[in-house]
Design a protein around this motif. Structure first.
Motif, PDB file in Angstrom:
ATOM      1  N   GLN A 234       0.829  -1.204   0.000  1.00 49.65           N
ATOM      2  CA  GLN A 234       0.000   0.000   0.000  1.00 49.65           C
ATOM      3  C   GLN A 234       0.862   1.251   0.000  1.00 49.65           C
ATOM      4  O   GLN A 234       0.574   2.220  -0.729  1.00 49.65           O
ATOM      5  CB  GLN A 234      -0.924  -0.019   1.219  1.00 49.65           C
ATOM      6  N   ALA A 235       1.944   1.224   0.770  1.00 47.68           N
ATOM      7  CA  ALA A 235       2.842   2.375   0.796  1.00 47.68           C
ATOM      8  C   ALA A 235       3.518   2.568  -0.550  1.00 47.68           C
ATOM      9  O   ALA A 235       3.645   3.701  -1.049  1.00 47.68           O
ATOM     10  CB  ALA A 235       3.888   2.177   1.900  1.00 47.68           C
ATOM     11  N   GLU A 236       3.940   1.455  -1.157  1.00 52.34           N
ATOM     12  CA  GLU A 236       4.577   1.567  -2.477  1.00 52.34           C
ATOM     13  C   GLU A 236       3.595   2.106  -3.501  1.00 52.34           C
ATOM     14  O   GLU A 236       3.950   2.936  -4.357  1.00 52.34           O
ATOM     15  CB  GLU A 236       5.099   0.197  -2.900  1.00 52.34           C
ATOM     16  N   TYR A 237       2.348   1.643  -3.397  1.00 51.70           N
ATOM     17  CA  TYR A 237       1.324   2.121  -4.328  1.00 51.70           C
ATOM     18  C   TYR A 237       1.100   3.620  -4.176  1.00 51.70           C
ATOM     19  O   TYR A 237       0.999   4.363  -5.165  1.00 51.70           O
ATOM     20  CB  TYR A 237       0.027   1.354  -4.079  1.00 51.70           C
ATOM     21  N   ASN A 238       1.052   4.073  -2.939  1.00 46.45           N
ATOM     22  CA  ASN A 238       0.861   5.511  -2.708  1.00 46.45           C
ATOM     23  C   ASN A 238       2.029   6.318  -3.249  1.00 46.45           C
ATOM     24  O   ASN A 238       1.842   7.413  -3.813  1.00 46.45           O
ATOM     25  CB  ASN A 238       0.677   5.771  -1.214  1.00 46.45           C
ATOM     26  N   GLN A 239       3.224   5.824  -3.103  1.00 48.65           N
ATOM     27  CA  GLN A 239       4.407   6.523  -3.622  1.00 48.65           C
ATOM     28  C   GLN A 239       4.348   6.635  -5.141  1.00 48.65           C
ATOM     29  O   GLN A 239       4.671   7.672  -5.724  1.00 48.65           O
ATOM     30  CB  GLN A 239       5.682   5.788  -3.178  1.00 48.65           C
ATOM     31  N   TRP A 240       3.942   5.524  -5.779  1.00 45.04           N
ATOM     32  CA  TRP A 240       3.861   5.581  -7.241  1.00 45.04           C
ATOM     33  C   TRP A 240       2.759   6.514  -7.705  1.00 45.04           C
ATOM     34  O   TRP A 240       2.867   7.138  -8.769  1.00 45.04           O
ATOM     35  CB  TRP A 240       3.601   4.178  -7.802  1.00 45.04           C
ATOM     36  N   GLN A 241       1.694   6.630  -6.927  1.00 48.03           N
ATOM     37  CA  GLN A 241       0.639   7.566  -7.296  1.00 48.03           C
ATOM     38  C   GLN A 241       1.090   9.011  -7.202  1.00 48.03           C
ATOM     39  O   GLN A 241       0.653   9.864  -7.986  1.00 48.03           O
ATOM     40  CB  GLN A 241      -0.594   7.340  -6.390  1.00 48.03           C
TER      41      GLN A 241
END
Length: 267
Positions: free
Chosen positions: A65-72
């Motif tokens: 989830q954290a990685e996804y937020n960073q990519w967003q």
């Protein structure tokens, strides 16, 4: 792919541009190593013994989830601002795309050729099957015709056999009747039914047997059923006529006593 121009390697990336690109790659690689070290440090925490698998999955979900937020949050970054580097990379990417498209085109053409061959084979097979169906239909019609003819021949043969049996049975009955009548009802003596006549008169009419009387009556009934009566003449012996009338074998004409007929037992 055939509309793409041939990309050549005539324009080589300058040495300064290559060094600059290498430096940027090393810088990015160092940042990745730092991030990897931080992740290892954070991932070294001991997990509780109770429900270890659930804790691992929860931790993994949080990391994703954290990685996804960073990519967003991130915005696309340009690899390099040097136009020579961008030009070389663009040409390389276009050449790669061109090669991929040519390969895809070749595969599609090969598949189309294979499909055309399969289609020709299927069409040929269909024509052969249609010919087989037509042949089977013709054979079926011929078999139906032959079956009908055989059925008619068989029915005719059976009818002929029955007629022969009936004819044989009829002949047997007539022969038995003739033998019975010949044995028990012989030819009456000449002049038995007439009065004594003088010697100068003509001899009496020759009398016929009971068998012959019955044959005359049967023949008349079968040939002219609308007029089955026979005229009684002098050749009919009166005792035989009385015998036939008494036992209901023959009947007199209701208006003419000199005519008689056979009882229609077949009706």
């Amino acid at each position: 792919a055939e509309y793409l121009p041939e990309i050549t390697n005539e324009s080589v990336c300058p040495v300064d541009a290559k060094e600059e690109l290498l430096n940027e790659c090393e810088s990015i690689w160092q940042k990745m190593e730092e991030c990897q070290s931080k992740l290892k440090v954070q991932g070294g925490k001991t997990l509780p013994k109770s429900d270890t698998r659930l804790s691992l999955l929860t931790t993994r979900v949080k990391a994703l989830q954290a990685e996804y937020n960073q990519w967003q949050k991130r915005t696309p970054e340009i690899i390099s601002n040097n136009p020579d580097v961008l030009l070389a990379l663009g040409k390389e990417e276009l050449q790669k795309t061109k090669n991929d498209l040519e390969m895809v085109l070749s595969i599609i053409q090969s598949k189309n050729e294979q499909l055309e061959e399969d289609l020709k084979r299927e069409q040929q097979w269909q024509e052969e099957q249609e010919q087989v169906v037509d042949a089977l239909n013709r054979i079926e019609e011929e078999m139906k015709t032959q079956t009908e003819q055989l059925s008619r021949k068989r029915a005719l043969q059976q009818l002929q056999n029955k007629m022969l049996k009936v004819k044989s049975y009829k002949e047997g009955l007539l022969n038995a009747l003739g033998e019975f009548l010949g044995e028990h009802f012989p030819i009456p003596e000449k002049g038995a039914s007439t009065k004594k006549k003088k010697s100068f008169e003509k001899p009496a009419v020759e009398l016929i047997t009971l068998h012959e009387i019955l044959e005359i009556l049967i023949q008349k009934l079968m040939s002219t059923p609308h007029d089955p009566y026979v005229t009684i003449n002098d050749s009919f012996w009166p005792p035989y006529i009385e015998l036939l009338l008494r036992y209901g074998i023959a009947l007199r004409h209701p208006e003419d006593p000199n005519r008689m007929r056979l009882e229609a037992f077949h009706m």
